[in-house]
Write a protein that holds these residues in place. Structure first.
Motif, PDB file in Angstrom:
ATOM      1  N   UNK A   1       1.226  -1.223   0.009  1.00 27.40           N
ATOM      2  CA  UNK A   1      -0.198  -0.110   0.398  1.00 27.40           C
ATOM      3  C   UNK A   1       0.951   1.025   0.347  1.00 27.40           C
ATOM      4  N   UNK A   2       1.812   1.519   0.409  1.00 25.12           N
ATOM      5  CA  UNK A   2       2.836   2.275   0.665  1.00 25.12           C
ATOM      6  C   UNK A   2       4.507   2.378  -0.207  1.00 25.12           C
ATOM      7  N   UNK A   3       4.488   3.534  -0.751  1.00 21.72           N
ATOM      8  CA  UNK A   3       5.482   3.635  -1.978  1.00 21.72           C
ATOM      9  C   UNK A   3       6.299   4.708  -1.278  1.00 21.72           C
ATOM     10  N   UNK A   4       7.878   4.537  -0.782  1.00 19.98           N
ATOM     11  CA  UNK A   4       8.617   5.438  -1.474  1.00 19.98           C
ATOM     12  C   UNK A   4       9.955   5.198  -2.048  1.00 19.98           C
ATOM     13  N   UNK A   5      10.385   6.868  -2.624  1.00 21.81           N
ATOM     14  CA  UNK A   5      11.424   6.761  -3.476  1.00 21.81           C
ATOM     15  C   UNK A   5      12.018   7.877  -3.476  1.00 21.81           C
ATOM     16  N   UNK A   6      12.097   8.039  -5.199  1.00 16.77           N
ATOM     17  CA  UNK A   6      13.011   9.276  -5.225  1.00 16.77           C
ATOM     18  C   UNK A   6      13.555   9.456  -6.568  1.00 16.77           C
ATOM     19  N   UNK A   7      13.286  10.457  -6.820  1.00  5.39           N
ATOM     20  CA  UNK A   7      13.598  10.920  -8.250  1.00  5.39           C
ATOM     21  C   UNK A   7      14.452  12.369  -8.784  1.00  5.39           C
ATOM     22  N   UNK A   8      15.354  11.673  -9.082  1.00  9.24           N
ATOM     23  CA  UNK A   8      16.917  12.956  -9.758  1.00  9.24           C
ATOM     24  C   UNK A   8      16.571  12.810 -11.252  1.00  9.24           C
ATOM     25  N   UNK A   9      17.849  13.809 -11.770  1.00 10.99           N
ATOM     26  CA  UNK A   9      18.624  13.845 -13.008  1.00 10.99           C
ATOM     27  C   UNK A   9      17.336  14.158 -13.713  1.00 10.99           C
ATOM     28  N   UNK A  10      15.540  14.957 -12.987  1.00 11.06           N
ATOM     29  CA  UNK A  10      14.666  15.392 -14.388  1.00 11.06           C
ATOM     30  C   UNK A  10      15.522  16.669 -14.645  1.00 11.06           C
ATOM     31  N   UNK A  11      14.854  16.168 -16.060  1.00 12.93           N
ATOM     32  CA  UNK A  11      15.079  17.968 -16.957  1.00 12.93           C
ATOM     33  C   UNK A  11      14.028  18.549 -17.491  1.00 12.93           C
ATOM     34  N   UNK A  12      13.284  19.828 -16.986  1.00 11.79           N
ATOM     35  CA  UNK A  12      11.685  20.333 -17.453  1.00 11.79           C
ATOM     36  C   UNK A  12      12.111  21.298 -17.866  1.00 11.79           C
ATOM     37  N   UNK A  13      11.179  21.461 -19.611  1.00 17.55           N
ATOM     38  CA  UNK A  13      10.566  22.756 -19.945  1.00 17.55           C
ATOM     39  C   UNK A  13       9.140  22.572 -19.615  1.00 17.55           C
ATOM     40  N   UNK A  14       8.941  24.052 -20.356  1.00 18.86           N
ATOM     41  CA  UNK A  14       8.191  24.392 -21.315  1.00 18.86           C
ATOM     42  C   UNK A  14       7.082  24.005 -21.741  1.00 18.86           C
ATOM     43  N   UNK A  15       5.964  23.164 -21.845  1.00 18.71           N
ATOM     44  CA  UNK A  15       5.522  22.881 -23.368  1.00 18.71           C
ATOM     45  C   UNK A  15       4.032  23.210 -23.529  1.00 18.71           C
ATOM     46  N   UNK A  16       2.649  22.647 -22.322  1.00 19.16           N
ATOM     47  CA  UNK A  16       1.982  23.203 -22.445  1.00 19.16           C
ATOM     48  C   UNK A  16       1.423  24.126 -21.492  1.00 19.16           C
ATOM     49  N   UNK A  17       0.566  25.198 -22.308  1.00 19.64           N
ATOM     50  CA  UNK A  17      -0.067  26.144 -21.539  1.00 19.64           C
ATOM     51  C   UNK A  17      -1.932  26.655 -22.098  1.00 19.64           C
ATOM     52  N   UNK A  18      -1.964  27.091 -21.068  1.00 16.47           N
ATOM     53  CA  UNK A  18      -3.686  28.005 -20.929  1.00 16.47           C
ATOM     54  C   UNK A  18      -2.936  29.534 -20.252  1.00 16.47           C
ATOM     55  N   UNK A  19      -4.253  30.438 -20.764  1.00 16.52           N
ATOM     56  CA  UNK A  19      -3.760  31.962 -20.301  1.00 16.52           C
ATOM     57  C   UNK A  19      -2.837  32.087 -21.005  1.00 16.52           C
ATOM     58  N   UNK A  20      -2.068  33.619 -20.408  1.00 12.52           N
ATOM     59  CA  UNK A  20      -1.171  34.232 -20.272  1.00 12.52           C
ATOM     60  C   UNK A  20      -0.384  34.977 -19.901  1.00 12.52           C
ATOM     61  N   UNK A  21       0.364  33.972 -18.994  1.00 17.69           N
ATOM     62  CA  UNK A  21       1.447  33.999 -18.562  1.00 17.69           C
ATOM     63  C   UNK A  21       2.383  33.757 -18.916  1.00 17.69           C
ATOM     64  N   UNK A  22       3.635  34.574 -18.073  1.00 18.56           N
ATOM     65  CA  UNK A  22       4.861  33.398 -18.542  1.00 18.56           C
ATOM     66  C   UNK A  22       5.125  32.851 -17.829  1.00 18.56           C
ATOM     67  N   UNK A  23       5.712  31.581 -18.042  1.00 14.28           N
ATOM     68  CA  UNK A  23       6.463  30.594 -17.646  1.00 14.28           C
ATOM     69  C   UNK A  23       6.725  30.965 -16.663  1.00 14.28           C
ATOM     70  N   UNK A  24       7.436  29.932 -15.219  1.00 14.59           N
ATOM     71  CA  UNK A  24       8.245  30.530 -14.366  1.00 14.59           C
ATOM     72  C   UNK A  24       9.399  29.874 -14.711  1.00 14.59           C
ATOM     73  N   UNK A  25       9.861  28.553 -15.425  1.00 13.11           N
ATOM     74  CA  UNK A  25      11.175  28.390 -15.309  1.00 13.11           C
ATOM     75  C   UNK A  25      11.214  28.945 -16.794  1.00 13.11           C
TER      76      UNK A  25
END
Length: 220
Positions: free
Chosen positions: A162-186
């Motif tokens: 039932x329980x899960x434990x772990x880690x996430x590393x080296x994840x590189x992310x870029x802006x992709x989908x957007x709604x509204x007109x605000x600029x991406x924070x990253x």
């Protein structure tokens, strides 16, 4: 989102603080695996005694186009997962923040999907392996942006499944989908952290479906 809203979205880390350290060799990863087993036991014990799952914490390092680097930290108070018949993991993390002053309501959602998982004694676990896709969404009012990419995913389930434990590393992310007109924070974000989740297929479907309803399918 404008600069005034950024600190309200995720917690900025002072420059003098060190970032989350990633393991650099197999021995360190093995030590983390042993420690993870202990964490999984604790999570399972908490679930069996009715205690809540520990929060999941992540650090985001934003590499700006100008060359500037900014660091942020965030915790998620909702964490759920499901594993399908083929053994593929879907992990969702969510944090909602009520409107405050002239700042709109803010919701953060992360969806992590396992592509493949190492099998002890058959496949070798490398700390640089890329085996999970990541979608990180920031939604404020009628505006929002998803940041998407892939990273290195490690996890273990507790003895009752039932329980899960772990880690996430080296994840590189870029802006992709957007709604509204605000600029991406990253511009280009690198994400690392640890998670603890409980199995709840219904909540996983609800959060994933809501994200796709807002932004469209990940394949679109």
């Amino acid at each position: 989102m404008n600069d005034r809203e950024k600190p309200d979205a995720i917690y900025p880390i002072p420059a003098h603080e060190s970032r989350v350290q990633r393991p650099h060799d197999f021995r360190v990863r093995f030590d983390l695996f042993v420690a993870g087993v202990a964490r999984v036991f604790i999570v399972g014990l908490a679930a069996s005694t009715g205690c809540s799952v520990a929060p999941s914490a992540f650090e985001i390092v934003d590499h700006r186009a100008s060359g500037e680097t900014k660091r942020y930290r965030e915790t998620f108070d909702e964490s759920y997962y499901d594993i399908d018949k083929s053994g593929n993991l879907t992990l969702v993390l969510r944090r909602g923040q009520a409107a405050r002053g002239d700042l709109p309501e803010l919701t953060q959602v992360m969806v992590v999907r396992g592509v493949w998982r190492c099998i002890p004694g058959k496949t070798i676990a490398q700390d640089t392996q890329i085996n999970g896709t990541v979608t990180y969404a920031l939604i404020g009012g009628r505006s929002g942006t998803t940041f998407e990419g892939a990273g290195s995913l490690f996890f273990s389930r507790d003895w009752i499944g039932e329980g899960l434990s772990g880690s996430l590393d080296l994840a590189t992310l870029r802006p992709r989908r957007r709604i509204g007109g605000d600029e991406a924070i990253f511009d280009r974000a690198e994400l690392s952290g640890q998670f603890h989740a409980k199995r709840d297929p219904r909540q996983v479907r609800r959060i994933v479906n809501d994200l796709e309803r807002r932004f469209g399918s990940e394949k679109s």
